[in-house]
Design a protein around this motif. Structure first.
Motif, PDB file in Angstrom:
ATOM      1  N   LYS A 125      34.252   3.821   9.093  1.00 11.44           N
ATOM      2  CA  LYS A 125      35.600   4.196   8.674  1.00 11.44           C
ATOM      3  C   LYS A 125      36.183   5.217   9.654  1.00 11.44           C
ATOM      4  O   LYS A 125      35.488   6.118  10.110  1.00 11.44           O
TER       5      LYS A 125
ATOM      6  N   ALA B 237      43.151   6.876  12.269  1.00  9.95           N
ATOM      7  CA  ALA B 237      43.636   5.670  11.588  1.00  9.95           C
ATOM      8  C   ALA B 237      45.129   5.462  11.856  1.00  9.95           C
ATOM      9  O   ALA B 237      45.573   4.338  12.092  1.00  9.95           O
TER      10      ALA B 237
ATOM     11  N   GLN C 116      42.660  -4.369  10.926  1.00  7.71           N
ATOM     12  CA  GLN C 116      41.741  -4.277   9.797  1.00  7.71           C
ATOM     13  C   GLN C 116      41.089  -2.896   9.721  1.00  7.71           C
ATOM     14  O   GLN C 116      40.965  -2.316   8.639  1.00  7.71           O
ATOM     15  N   ARG C 117      40.703  -2.366  10.870  1.00  8.97           N
ATOM     16  CA  ARG C 117      40.105  -1.021  10.890  1.00  8.97           C
ATOM     17  C   ARG C 117      41.111   0.008  10.386  1.00  8.97           C
ATOM     18  O   ARG C 117      40.763   0.909   9.620  1.00  8.97           O
TER      19      ARG C 117
ATOM     20  N   LEU D  51      43.669  -0.414   8.397  1.00  9.64           N
ATOM     21  CA  LEU D  51      43.900  -0.560   6.949  1.00  9.64           C
ATOM     22  C   LEU D  51      42.803   0.141   6.147  1.00  9.64           C
ATOM     23  O   LEU D  51      43.078   0.774   5.127  1.00  9.64           O
ATOM     24  N   LYS D  52      41.565   0.036   6.647  1.00 14.26           N
ATOM     25  CA  LYS D  52      40.465   0.689   5.930  1.00 14.26           C
ATOM     26  C   LYS D  52      40.548   2.208   6.023  1.00 14.26           C
ATOM     27  O   LYS D  52      40.097   2.908   5.118  1.00 14.26           O
ATOM     28  N   GLY D  53      41.103   2.720   7.118  1.00 18.73           N
ATOM     29  CA  GLY D  53      41.062   4.163   7.347  1.00 18.73           C
ATOM     30  C   GLY D  53      42.267   4.928   6.831  1.00 18.73           C
ATOM     31  O   GLY D  53      42.195   6.141   6.624  1.00 18.73           O
TER      32      GLY D  53
ATOM     33  N   ASP E 182      45.113   6.410   0.811  1.00 17.88           N
ATOM     34  CA  ASP E 182      45.606   5.496  -0.221  1.00 17.88           C
ATOM     35  C   ASP E 182      47.022   5.819  -0.675  1.00 17.88           C
ATOM     36  O   ASP E 182      47.689   4.983  -1.268  1.00 17.88           O
TER      37      ASP E 182
ATOM     38  N   ARG F  98      50.824   0.562   6.079  1.00 21.24           N
ATOM     39  CA  ARG F  98      50.006  -0.446   5.409  1.00 21.24           C
ATOM     40  C   ARG F  98      50.797  -1.744   5.212  1.00 21.24           C
ATOM     41  O   ARG F  98      50.315  -2.837   5.505  1.00 21.24           O
TER      42      ARG F  98
ATOM     43  N   GLU G  16      49.916  -5.310   6.940  1.00 25.71           N
ATOM     44  CA  GLU G  16      49.621  -6.512   6.145  1.00 25.71           C
ATOM     45  C   GLU G  16      50.544  -7.665   6.521  1.00 25.71           C
ATOM     46  O   GLU G  16      50.105  -8.816   6.636  1.00 25.71           O
TER      47      GLU G  16
END
Lengths: 171, 171
Positions: free
Chosen positions: A4, A10, A27-28, A30-32, A35, A44, A48
């Protein structure tokens, strides 16, 4: 290696991925990304949307005379031999996720590759595509021109090696 | 391309050549330095002394297992595969005119080269030796670490390409 990302990184990777279209970076990122928060949510959504539009997977190299292309990680790399009017071994151009690498037909390194009939060897193309990816991940401005300058000086150094020894590296 | 250098550049090339031992650069610098002046005379004497000590010409590549070496333009390049503990495809070390290029045995690019049995192909060695020469011509300090950083980020980009497509560039 690709755990992460921390938050600051990110955001950087998200912006770079939106510029380059690299699937794995989207993808990396989005994970980092955190929220919550307006900036994170906006990135985000854009990531997407970009992922939905990106062609999946990769294709093997297709060669046709002095042109070759392949798709990898959402990036379309095309390689060709042409005149660049620069001292570099190769130039890098890109429009969105389309990366064009022009091997300088006037550079002794490229002339030698052409003469060997192996100008599109996987090793050489991978090194150059990796460099192109590094270069296009630089934010515009100072860092981007530093990378391009390094490529130019690298090309000059390769030329001087081959001027001194046209068969450098031969067994 | 390699006509007479302007004065400012001749001083730079002279200092870089004294550091690296590159014969062609010493010769270019000697032609470009002004005929008079204490600083120019001092550099001229040091360049002439260095040229006398430098072994001439170049030798073809000699390979032995995972090591290879050749002499070109007064620089001795040796290549080997080894552990670098860095994200780079290769590390550059030098002591005077001896340049050692260590191909990172943990990098997927190098693993693939090794598996192909062609790790010491002329094209790859020439690109890496050219880069090494570019890097060691940078004056110590900021420019030198910028070049090393670019090499590291380039290595990361090559790794990401191969993570996404382990056969990148294959026909």
């Amino acid at each position: 290696m690709f755990g992460k990302l921390d938050r600051k990184r990110a955001y950087e990777v998200a912006r770079s991925a939106l510029r380059t279209g690299a699937i794995s970076d989207m993808q990396r990122a989005l994970k980092g990304l955190p929220d919550t928060g307006e900036k994170a949510n906006d990135l985000r959504r854009r990531l997407e949307a970009a992922l939905e539009k990106t062609p999946p997977g990769s294709t093997h190299l297709r060669k046709r005379g002095t042109e070759a292309m392949c798709l990898s990680d959402g990036l379309e790399f095309s390689f060709r031999i042409g005149s660049t009017r620069t001292p570099s071994v190769f130039d890098v151009r890109h429009v969105g996720a389309r990366v064009t690498i022009v091997l300088n037909s006037e550079h002794p390194f490229v002339r030698r590759l052409e003469a060997s009939g192996e100008w599109a060897s996987p090793a050489v193309l991978t090194l150059l595509a990796g460099w192109a990816r590094f270069e296009l991940e630089q934010p515009d401005g100072r860092l981007s021109s530093q990378a391009a300058d390094a490529r130019t000086d690298w090309g000059r150094a390769v030329r001087r090696l081959l001027d001194a020894d046209p068969k450098f590296g031969d067994g």
